[in-house]
Write an enzyme that holds these catalytic residues in place. Structure first.
Site, PDB file in Angstrom:
ATOM      1  N   ILE A  11       0.830  -1.214   0.000  1.00 20.19           N
ATOM      2  CA  ILE A  11       0.000   0.000   0.000  1.00 20.19           C
ATOM      3  C   ILE A  11       0.863   1.262   0.000  1.00 20.19           C
ATOM      4  CG2 ILE A  11      -2.082  -0.981   1.062  1.00 20.19           C
ATOM      5  CD1 ILE A  11      -1.058   0.276   3.758  1.00 20.19           C
TER       6      ILE A  11
ATOM      7  N   THR B 178      -9.872   0.412  14.918  1.00 23.81           N
ATOM      8  CA  THR B 178     -10.047  -0.598  15.958  1.00 23.81           C
ATOM      9  C   THR B 178     -10.493   0.022  17.281  1.00 23.81           C
ATOM     10  OG1 THR B 178      -8.794  -2.110  17.392  1.00 23.81           O
ATOM     11  CG2 THR B 178      -7.531  -0.414  16.286  1.00 23.81           C
ATOM     12  N   ASP B 179     -11.080  -0.799  18.148  1.00 21.06           N
ATOM     13  CA  ASP B 179     -11.451  -0.307  19.484  1.00 21.06           C
ATOM     14  C   ASP B 179     -10.220   0.024  20.324  1.00 21.06           C
ATOM     15  OD1 ASP B 179     -10.573  -2.914  19.954  1.00 21.06           O
ATOM     16  OD2 ASP B 179     -12.304  -3.510  21.159  1.00 21.06           O
ATOM     17  N   GLU B 180      -9.062  -0.517  19.912  1.00 26.54           N
ATOM     18  CA  GLU B 180      -7.861  -0.309  20.735  1.00 26.54           C
ATOM     19  C   GLU B 180      -7.390   1.144  20.744  1.00 26.54           C
ATOM     20  OE1 GLU B 180      -4.786  -3.171  20.728  1.00 26.54           O
ATOM     21  OE2 GLU B 180      -6.147  -4.837  20.382  1.00 26.54           O
TER      22      GLU B 180
ATOM     23  N   LYS C 229      -2.467   2.704  14.695  1.00 29.71           N
ATOM     24  CA  LYS C 229      -3.837   2.695  14.170  1.00 29.71           C
ATOM     25  C   LYS C 229      -4.542   4.026  14.474  1.00 29.71           C
ATOM     26  CE  LYS C 229      -5.901  -0.198  12.429  1.00 29.71           C
ATOM     27  NZ  LYS C 229      -6.076  -0.585  11.007  1.00 29.71           N
TER      28      LYS C 229
ATOM     29  N   ALA D 117      -1.282   2.740  18.774  1.00 33.36           N
ATOM     30  CA  ALA D 117      -0.888   4.128  18.489  1.00 33.36           C
ATOM     31  C   ALA D 117      -0.805   4.352  16.981  1.00 33.36           C
ATOM     32  CB  ALA D 117       0.446   4.446  19.159  1.00 33.36           C
TER      33      ALA D 117
ATOM     34  N   ARG E 274     -12.180  -8.860  26.685  1.00 36.11           N
ATOM     35  CA  ARG E 274     -12.350  -8.352  25.325  1.00 36.11           C
ATOM     36  C   ARG E 274     -13.816  -8.539  24.931  1.00 36.11           C
ATOM     37  NH1 ARG E 274      -8.255  -6.637  26.681  1.00 36.11           N
ATOM     38  NH2 ARG E 274      -6.194  -6.700  25.678  1.00 36.11           N
TER      39      ARG E 274
ATOM     40  N   PRO F  67      -0.696 -20.666  26.651  1.00 29.16           N
ATOM     41  CA  PRO F  67      -0.120 -19.555  27.418  1.00 29.16           C
ATOM     42  C   PRO F  67      -1.119 -18.424  27.686  1.00 29.16           C
ATOM     43  CG  PRO F  67       0.564 -19.400  25.125  1.00 29.16           C
ATOM     44  CD  PRO F  67      -0.306 -20.618  25.223  1.00 29.16           C
TER      45      PRO F  67
ATOM     46  N   TYR G  17       1.132  -0.782  18.270  1.00 31.65           N
ATOM     47  CA  TYR G  17       0.082  -1.139  17.294  1.00 31.65           C
ATOM     48  C   TYR G  17      -1.070  -0.148  17.364  1.00 31.65           C
ATOM     49  CZ  TYR G  17      -4.265  -3.217  15.644  1.00 31.65           C
ATOM     50  OH  TYR G  17      -5.484  -3.402  15.031  1.00 31.65           O
TER      51      TYR G  17
HETATM   52  P1  NAD Z   1      -4.184  -9.706   9.382  1.00 29.79           P
HETATM   53  O1  NAD Z   1      -2.850  -9.496  10.004  1.00 29.79           O
HETATM   54  O2  NAD Z   1      -4.796 -11.060   9.412  1.00 29.79           O
HETATM   55  O3  NAD Z   1      -4.143  -9.240   7.860  1.00 29.79           O
HETATM   56  C1  NAD Z   1      -3.468  -8.095   7.435  1.00 29.79           C
HETATM   57  C2  NAD Z   1      -3.267  -8.193   5.920  1.00 29.79           C
HETATM   58  O4  NAD Z   1      -2.637  -6.983   5.465  1.00 29.79           O
HETATM   59  C3  NAD Z   1      -2.353  -9.347   5.491  1.00 29.79           C
HETATM   60  O5  NAD Z   1      -2.930 -10.057   4.417  1.00 29.79           O
HETATM   61  C4  NAD Z   1      -1.075  -8.656   5.072  1.00 29.79           C
HETATM   62  O6  NAD Z   1      -0.346  -9.363   4.067  1.00 29.79           O
HETATM   63  C5  NAD Z   1      -1.591  -7.326   4.568  1.00 29.79           C
HETATM   64  N1  NAD Z   1      -0.570  -6.260   4.607  1.00 29.79           N
HETATM   65  C6  NAD Z   1       0.229  -5.940   5.654  1.00 29.79           C
HETATM   66  N2  NAD Z   1       1.044  -4.933   5.317  1.00 29.79           N
HETATM   67  C7  NAD Z   1       0.731  -4.588   4.040  1.00 29.79           C
HETATM   68  C8  NAD Z   1       1.214  -3.602   3.143  1.00 29.79           C
HETATM   69  N3  NAD Z   1       2.198  -2.758   3.488  1.00 29.79           N
HETATM   70  N4  NAD Z   1       0.675  -3.518   1.903  1.00 29.79           N
HETATM   71  C9  NAD Z   1      -0.338  -4.380   1.540  1.00 29.79           C
HETATM   72  N5  NAD Z   1      -0.810  -5.336   2.342  1.00 29.79           N
HETATM   73  C10 NAD Z   1      -0.296  -5.439   3.585  1.00 29.79           C
HETATM   74  O7  NAD Z   1      -5.142  -8.639  10.079  1.00 29.79           O
HETATM   75  P2  NAD Z   1      -6.703  -8.713  10.421  1.00 29.79           P
HETATM   76  O8  NAD Z   1      -6.871  -9.264  11.775  1.00 29.79           O
HETATM   77  O9  NAD Z   1      -7.414  -9.316   9.278  1.00 29.79           O
HETATM   78  O10 NAD Z   1      -7.029  -7.148  10.510  1.00 29.79           O
HETATM   79  C11 NAD Z   1      -7.416  -6.421   9.347  1.00 29.79           C
HETATM   80  C12 NAD Z   1      -7.661  -4.977   9.718  1.00 29.79           C
HETATM   81  O11 NAD Z   1      -8.706  -4.889  10.692  1.00 29.79           O
HETATM   82  C13 NAD Z   1      -6.460  -4.272  10.352  1.00 29.79           C
HETATM   83  O12 NAD Z   1      -6.425  -2.956   9.856  1.00 29.79           O
HETATM   84  C14 NAD Z   1      -6.753  -4.293  11.846  1.00 29.79           C
HETATM   85  O13 NAD Z   1      -6.138  -3.215  12.480  1.00 29.79           O
HETATM   86  C15 NAD Z   1      -8.254  -4.161  11.836  1.00 29.79           C
HETATM   87  N6  NAD Z   1      -8.938  -4.751  13.008  1.00 29.79           N
HETATM   88  C16 NAD Z   1      -8.692  -6.036  13.378  1.00 29.79           C
HETATM   89  C17 NAD Z   1      -9.384  -6.593  14.443  1.00 29.79           C
HETATM   90  C18 NAD Z   1      -9.154  -8.021  14.872  1.00 29.79           C
HETATM   91  O14 NAD Z   1      -9.690  -8.431  15.904  1.00 29.79           O
HETATM   92  N7  NAD Z   1      -8.412  -8.819  14.136  1.00 29.79           N
HETATM   93  C19 NAD Z   1     -10.319  -5.814  15.160  1.00 29.79           C
HETATM   94  C20 NAD Z   1     -10.531  -4.483  14.753  1.00 29.79           C
HETATM   95  C21 NAD Z   1      -9.852  -3.969  13.670  1.00 29.79           C
HETATM   96  O1  TDX Z   2      -1.057 -16.196  23.769  1.00 32.66           O
HETATM   97  C1  TDX Z   2      -1.851 -15.320  24.125  1.00 32.66           C
HETATM   98  N1  TDX Z   2      -2.278 -15.302  25.434  1.00 32.66           N
HETATM   99  C2  TDX Z   2      -3.134 -14.365  25.936  1.00 32.66           C
HETATM  100  O2  TDX Z   2      -3.482 -14.397  27.110  1.00 32.66           O
HETATM  101  C3  TDX Z   2      -2.340 -14.291  23.241  1.00 32.66           C
HETATM  102  C4  TDX Z   2      -1.901 -14.263  21.806  1.00 32.66           C
HETATM  103  C5  TDX Z   2      -3.205 -13.357  23.753  1.00 32.66           C
HETATM  104  N2  TDX Z   2      -3.584 -13.367  25.052  1.00 32.66           N
HETATM  105  C6  TDX Z   2      -4.510 -12.331  25.556  1.00 32.66           C
HETATM  106  C7  TDX Z   2      -4.091 -10.902  25.275  1.00 32.66           C
HETATM  107  C8  TDX Z   2      -5.424 -10.192  25.113  1.00 32.66           C
HETATM  108  O3  TDX Z   2      -5.919  -9.808  26.380  1.00 32.66           O
HETATM  109  O4  TDX Z   2      -5.738 -12.508  24.841  1.00 32.66           O
HETATM  110  C9  TDX Z   2      -6.343 -11.246  24.530  1.00 32.66           C
HETATM  111  C10 TDX Z   2      -6.501 -11.160  23.016  1.00 32.66           C
HETATM  112  O5  TDX Z   2      -5.212 -11.042  22.475  1.00 32.66           O
HETATM  113  P1  TDX Z   2      -4.964 -10.928  20.886  1.00 32.66           P
HETATM  114  O6  TDX Z   2      -5.646 -12.056  20.199  1.00 32.66           O
HETATM  115  O7  TDX Z   2      -3.516 -10.725  20.668  1.00 32.66           O
HETATM  116  O8  TDX Z   2      -5.820  -9.617  20.547  1.00 32.66           O
HETATM  117  P2  TDX Z   2      -5.759  -8.119  21.085  1.00 32.66           P
HETATM  118  O9  TDX Z   2      -4.436  -7.787  21.646  1.00 32.66           O
HETATM  119  O10 TDX Z   2      -6.956  -7.919  21.992  1.00 32.66           O
HETATM  120  O11 TDX Z   2      -5.961  -7.311  19.717  1.00 32.66           O
HETATM  121  C11 TDX Z   2      -6.925  -7.754  18.727  1.00 32.66           C
HETATM  122  O12 TDX Z   2      -8.102  -6.995  18.780  1.00 32.66           O
HETATM  123  C12 TDX Z   2      -8.077  -5.684  18.291  1.00 32.66           C
HETATM  124  C13 TDX Z   2      -6.349  -7.734  17.316  1.00 32.66           C
HETATM  125  O13 TDX Z   2      -5.148  -8.463  17.277  1.00 32.66           O
HETATM  126  C14 TDX Z   2      -6.156  -6.329  16.830  1.00 32.66           C
HETATM  127  O14 TDX Z   2      -5.716  -6.342  15.468  1.00 32.66           O
HETATM  128  C15 TDX Z   2      -7.456  -5.596  16.908  1.00 32.66           C
HETATM  129  O15 TDX Z   2      -7.282  -4.251  16.543  1.00 32.66           O
END
Ligand code: NAD
Ligand code: TDX
Length: 358
Positions: A76, A141-143, A170, A168, A230, A221, A166
């Site tokens: 991107i 994101t909510d974060e 976002k 910050a 969450r 873990p 992360y």
């Molecule tokens: P993910 O890590 O599974 O996927 C991210 C994708 O972006 C990957 O396919 C990666 O190859 C691509 N990517 C990374 N850097 C890139 C770059 N420079 N150019 C083009 N592509 C690139 O993430 P996800 O969990 O699917 O999250 C997607 C979006 O939603 C993110 O913006 C994340 O902040 C947001 N989000 C995620 C969650 C969650 O719980 N997973 C919650 C709220 C918001």
């Molecule tokens: O091994 C683990 N053990 C554990 O206790 C992992 C990977 C996580 N955790 C805890 C940390 C968090 O309290 O579980 C909770 C969820 O952790 P993650 O899956 O890493 O998610 P979180 O840090 O909450 O962030 C996620 O939600 C918001 C996504 O990764 C983000 O991309 C999104 O923006």
């Protein structure tokens, strides 16, 4: 006055539209691309993805022969490529999901987070502005709100207090996107969603990591005391919310989305073990994540009121379905864990690239 401000205009559902999804090979992105093809079959969807460690082209295997979808491998942050793409595919709107997404990785190495999440978003916004796109949906994101105490929920007006590199990064991208509406009139809608779960999630995040470890009888873990909370939303509900934001959101507005499913991490882990018939003795309490946010909860009444959003999935059912998906798709996450999935792109494109060169 008879005049409707362009900032409160609705985009009606269109029969045809060309939509660029960034990060379409990741967890949410790949679910979204499939969802859009199903829900809006007349639209063309273009995926732009760099295929980082989290990007897996296999996630879009179901669309290999779909002429309504195009995949482009690229960054991107590459302005020339983005310009070319927007022009060649006559893109109307961008759904921006590409990001470095894992909090723990941002603690180990924050730089990639600034480069992709902040500078990458900047490039997309500039390109969108130059082409006067109809809409840019920034998936935030909510974060961005930081951490809550035992009560209350984040509203769109809550102060932004991100805790990790992360979140910050976002927050920077989220605010940058909003500034493009205020300053340049670019039509931007920001979505802030809670924790997603469901199929195709990379097994570094809590739920898929615990399922995969339990299936392999490895330790689970749990960070700190396991009482961090969450709010969990099924990925399909998040995809629906992104489409709602695209079609019904007001420019310059922010929408919270959540699953109305607050759970303690430890309860989720125990639930997974129970679903798999594995013993709780696999649980290991480990050193806490630095700066670990204690609790997230979302007030999404604005999205309910203005967009008609309601999460359709109930958490316990959704978790059971997700566990079943990981059991049935063991080969998928084993390839992800072994790194074998990374050769999929080359295998997939070797023949075509060679033909192209001939
Ligand atoms: P993910 O890590 O599974 O996927 C991210 C994708 O972006 C990957 O396919 C990666 O190859 C691509 N990517 C990374 N850097 C890139 C770059 N420079 N150019 C083009 N592509 C690139 O993430 P996800 O969990 O699917 O999250 C997607 C979006 O939603 C993110 O913006 C994340 O902040 C947001 N989000 C995620 C969650 C969650 O719980 N997973 C919650 C709220 C918001
Ligand atoms: O091994 C683990 N053990 C554990 O206790 C992992 C990977 C996580 N955790 C805890 C940390 C968090 O309290 O579980 C909770 C969820 O952790 P993650 O899956 O890493 O998610 P979180 O840090 O909450 O962030 C996620 O939600 C918001 C996504 O990764 C983000 O991309 C999104 O923006």
């Amino acid at each position: 006055m008879g005049l409707i401000s362009p900032l409160v205009r609705e985009i009606p559902p269109r029969l045809t539209m060309n939509v660029l999804v960034t990060g379409g090979c990741g967890f949410i992105g790949s679910n979204l691309v499939r969802y859009l093809r199903q829900q809006r079959p007349g639209w063309k969807v273009i995926t732009l993805d760099k295929l980082t460690y989290a990007g897996n082209l296999e996630n879009l295997q179901a669309l290999e022969r779909d002429s309504g979808h195009a995949f482009v491998k690229g960054d991107i942050g590459n302005r020339e490529l983005v310009d070319l793409l927007l022009a060649a595919h006559e893109v109307d709107a961008v759904l921006h999901l590409a990001a470095e997404s894992h909090v723990d990785r941002s603690i180990l190495g924050p730089e990639a987070f600034t480069v992709t999440n902040v500078l990458g978003t900047q490039v997309l916004l500039e390109a969108a502005r130059a082409r006067k796109l109809k809409r840019f949906v920034m998936v935030s994101t909510d974060e961005v709100y930081g951490s809550l105490g035992p009560t209350g929920a984040f509203s769109e007006d809550s102060p932004l207090k991100p805790s990790s590199p992360y979140s910050a990064s976002k927050t920077a991208a989220d605010l940058l996107a909003l500034s493009y509406t205020h300053t340049f009139g670019l039509d931007v809608v920001v979505t802030r969603c809670s924790n997603n779960y469901g199929p195709f999630q990379f097994p570094e995040k809590l739920i898929p990591l615990m399922i995969a470890n339990a299936l392999e009888d490895k330790p689970l873990p749990v960070y700190g005391d396991g009482a961090n909370v969450r709010d969990w939303i099924h990925v399909e509900d998040h995809c629906a919310s992104i489409l709602l934001a695209l079609e019904k959101g007001q420019a310059g507005h922010v929408y919270n989305f959540g699953g109305a499913a607050e759970r303690k991490n430890i309860d989720i882990v125990k639930g997974i073990l129970q679903l798999l018939g594995k013993p709780e003795s696999l649980i290991r309490y480990v050193k806490d994540r630095p700066g670990h946010d204690r609790r997230y909860a979302m007030d999404f009444t604005k999205a309910q009121r203005e967009l008609g959003f309601t999460p359709a999935h109930k958490f316990e059912q959704g978790l059971a379905d997700t566990v079943r998906w990981y059991v049935a798709n063991r080969a998928w996450w084993e390839r992800v864990r072994s790194g074998a999935y990374r050769s999929y792109y080359e295998e997939q494109y070797r023949a075509r690239l060679t033909q192209g060169a001939a």
